[in-house]
Design a protein around this motif. Sequence first.
Motif, PDB file in Angstrom:
ATOM      1  N   GLU A 199       2.262 -39.592  27.499  1.00  0.00           N
ATOM      2  CA  GLU A 199       3.689 -39.784  27.239  1.00  0.00           C
ATOM      3  C   GLU A 199       3.894 -40.750  26.075  1.00  0.00           C
ATOM      4  OE1 GLU A 199       5.838 -40.895  30.710  1.00  0.00           O
ATOM      5  OE2 GLU A 199       5.263 -39.119  31.868  1.00  0.00           O
ATOM      6  N   TYR A 200       4.835 -40.413  25.223  1.00  0.00           N
ATOM      7  CA  TYR A 200       5.236 -41.257  24.097  1.00  0.00           C
ATOM      8  C   TYR A 200       6.756 -41.331  24.070  1.00  0.00           C
ATOM      9  CZ  TYR A 200       0.461 -40.683  22.304  1.00  0.00           C
ATOM     10  OH  TYR A 200      -0.907 -40.674  22.161  1.00  0.00           O
ATOM     11  N   ASN A 201       7.254 -42.337  23.399  1.00  0.00           N
ATOM     12  CA  ASN A 201       8.695 -42.383  23.198  1.00  0.00           C
ATOM     13  C   ASN A 201       9.126 -41.401  22.110  1.00  0.00           C
ATOM     14  OD1 ASN A 201       9.163 -44.280  25.170  1.00  0.00           O
ATOM     15  ND2 ASN A 201       9.191 -46.019  23.755  1.00  0.00           N
ATOM     16  N   LEU A 202       8.338 -41.309  21.042  1.00  0.00           N
ATOM     17  CA  LEU A 202       8.689 -40.456  19.909  1.00  0.00           C
ATOM     18  C   LEU A 202       7.478 -39.671  19.444  1.00  0.00           C
ATOM     19  CD1 LEU A 202      10.632 -39.537  17.643  1.00  0.00           C
ATOM     20  CD2 LEU A 202       9.948 -41.590  16.361  1.00  0.00           C
ATOM     21  N   ILE A 203       7.635 -38.364  19.345  1.00  0.00           N
ATOM     22  CA  ILE A 203       6.601 -37.505  18.771  1.00  0.00           C
ATOM     23  C   ILE A 203       7.174 -36.860  17.515  1.00  0.00           C
ATOM     24  CG2 ILE A 203       5.249 -35.398  19.068  1.00  0.00           C
ATOM     25  CD1 ILE A 203       4.884 -36.097  21.977  1.00  0.00           C
ATOM     26  N   ILE A 204       6.411 -36.930  16.424  1.00  0.00           N
ATOM     27  CA  ILE A 204       6.819 -36.346  15.153  1.00  0.00           C
ATOM     28  C   ILE A 204       5.884 -35.184  14.849  1.00  0.00           C
ATOM     29  CG2 ILE A 204       7.099 -36.755  12.685  1.00  0.00           C
ATOM     30  CD1 ILE A 204       7.589 -39.727  13.405  1.00  0.00           C
ATOM     31  N   ILE A 205       6.444 -33.998  14.673  1.00  0.00           N
ATOM     32  CA  ILE A 205       5.640 -32.810  14.401  1.00  0.00           C
ATOM     33  C   ILE A 205       5.607 -32.589  12.899  1.00  0.00           C
ATOM     34  CG2 ILE A 205       5.338 -30.357  14.869  1.00  0.00           C
ATOM     35  CD1 ILE A 205       6.925 -30.726  17.435  1.00  0.00           C
ATOM     36  N   GLY A 206       4.481 -32.876  12.293  1.00  0.00           N
ATOM     37  CA  GLY A 206       4.318 -32.759  10.846  1.00  0.00           C
ATOM     38  C   GLY A 206       3.981 -34.100  10.229  1.00  0.00           C
ATOM     39  N   GLY A 207       2.880 -34.148   9.474  1.00  0.00           N
ATOM     40  CA  GLY A 207       2.450 -35.386   8.834  1.00  0.00           C
ATOM     41  C   GLY A 207       2.584 -35.349   7.333  1.00  0.00           C
ATOM     42  N   GLY A 208       3.573 -34.585   6.836  1.00  0.00           N
ATOM     43  CA  GLY A 208       3.859 -34.558   5.406  1.00  0.00           C
ATOM     44  C   GLY A 208       4.818 -35.673   5.033  1.00  0.00           C
ATOM     45  N   PRO A 209       5.446 -35.573   3.870  1.00  0.00           N
ATOM     46  CA  PRO A 209       6.338 -36.655   3.428  1.00  0.00           C
ATOM     47  C   PRO A 209       7.475 -36.948   4.400  1.00  0.00           C
ATOM     48  CG  PRO A 209       6.560 -34.690   2.047  1.00  0.00           C
ATOM     49  CD  PRO A 209       5.351 -34.495   2.879  1.00  0.00           C
TER      50      PRO A 209
END
Length: 434
Positions: free
Chosen positions: A5-15
Amino acid sequence: MERTEYNLIIIGGGPAGLAAAVAAYDAGERSILILERETRLGGILNQCIHNGFGLHTFQEELTGPEYAQRFIDKVLERGIEYKLDTMVMSIGQGEDGSKEVMAVNEADGLLLLKARALILAMGCRERSRGALNIPGFRPAGIFSAGTAQRLVNIEGYLPGRRVVILGSGDIGLIMARRMTLEGAKVLVCAELMPYSGGLKRNIVQCLDDFGIPLKLSHTVVRIEGKERVEGVVIAQVGPDRKPIPGTEEHYDCDTLLLSVGLLPENELTIGLGAEISRITNGPVVNESLETSVPGVFAAGNVLHVHDLVDYVSEEAHLAGERAAEYITACKDAMCAPPEKEKQIPVAFSGGIRYTVPCTIDPDKIGDWLKIRFRVGDVMTQRKVVLCLDSEPVLVKKRRVMAPGEMEELVLTRKVLAAHPDLSSIEIRIEEDKA
């Protein structure tokens, strides 16, 4: 199966993903995970070795990898967690309102992750030959411009020696210059529309400076060759965009590069059930860049196709800050309590194709908010008028506007303060007769 579990997941490691992660961290959020399907962070910038990046963000001219490294360093300095070679298979919502992400990689196997908020930063992909219905066989030598860019700049291969380019998007224009510098001969750049789809500076620097002709209102009508491209035939098109008989021109070539548009990567977004704009093919968002699914934000080319990466980073910064605010509002729950919102649709007319954001809550814009939009045709001697409750509050004169260049207006809280009971927002383009 690992479950985390995380508070925030970001899909994509581009700019977009990198800038959003840094902004969320700086806003106080510490439980962040970036998921990236490539072998390193940076996204498409890793293969964009030309310069021209960073003039707005860093006030200096950088190459794509240099620009990406600035944000990669910020992520590493902050100790933000990330996973590479990780493909996200699906995203959904749990019964408790959490966001569920299913991903897979070689090291961890199948991952089932939960988060209070998501930021979509998957970028975009190129439109392929299959979407164009060009007659002919399927020989070797037909590449999308981005694929050719990767082959030349990362893999070290030259796709061909005699090249025809279909489409005048920025990637196609840049590859015209790149192929020329690598020793290939670019014969022509053909564009279906009566205007270029790229930035004016790229037309000048990549075509004009190298003597490469740009033929507007032209398209490829035939590809010759079975094993390898042997030639292409282009023809002029009329106002209905259909080829005009008798205008065909033959070019002996071994390579055809396609630069015929970019499409936001929104299969995951559609699977989540978020509302999608029919114009941008990206999600419909409000002033916080939040989609129709609460707690899911979007930024960068997955939202709408940008012409400058500096704008992507600026947009993602806002998404990261607002995602952190949403998580703070969650407190101990997996989702934030519903709030009474006053979402006002942004109306537009006079040749504007779309706006981002699509709706605005005046109470949530902070000190200022940038409204970005594109026009549907080349326009000269125009003025852009922003109206609140039918009252013009901002007028911006534009000598030339083109579909290939994004426009923007800045709506400030000071202007909004004069309209406490705001009920309508409209942007329109009018002729500048002054």
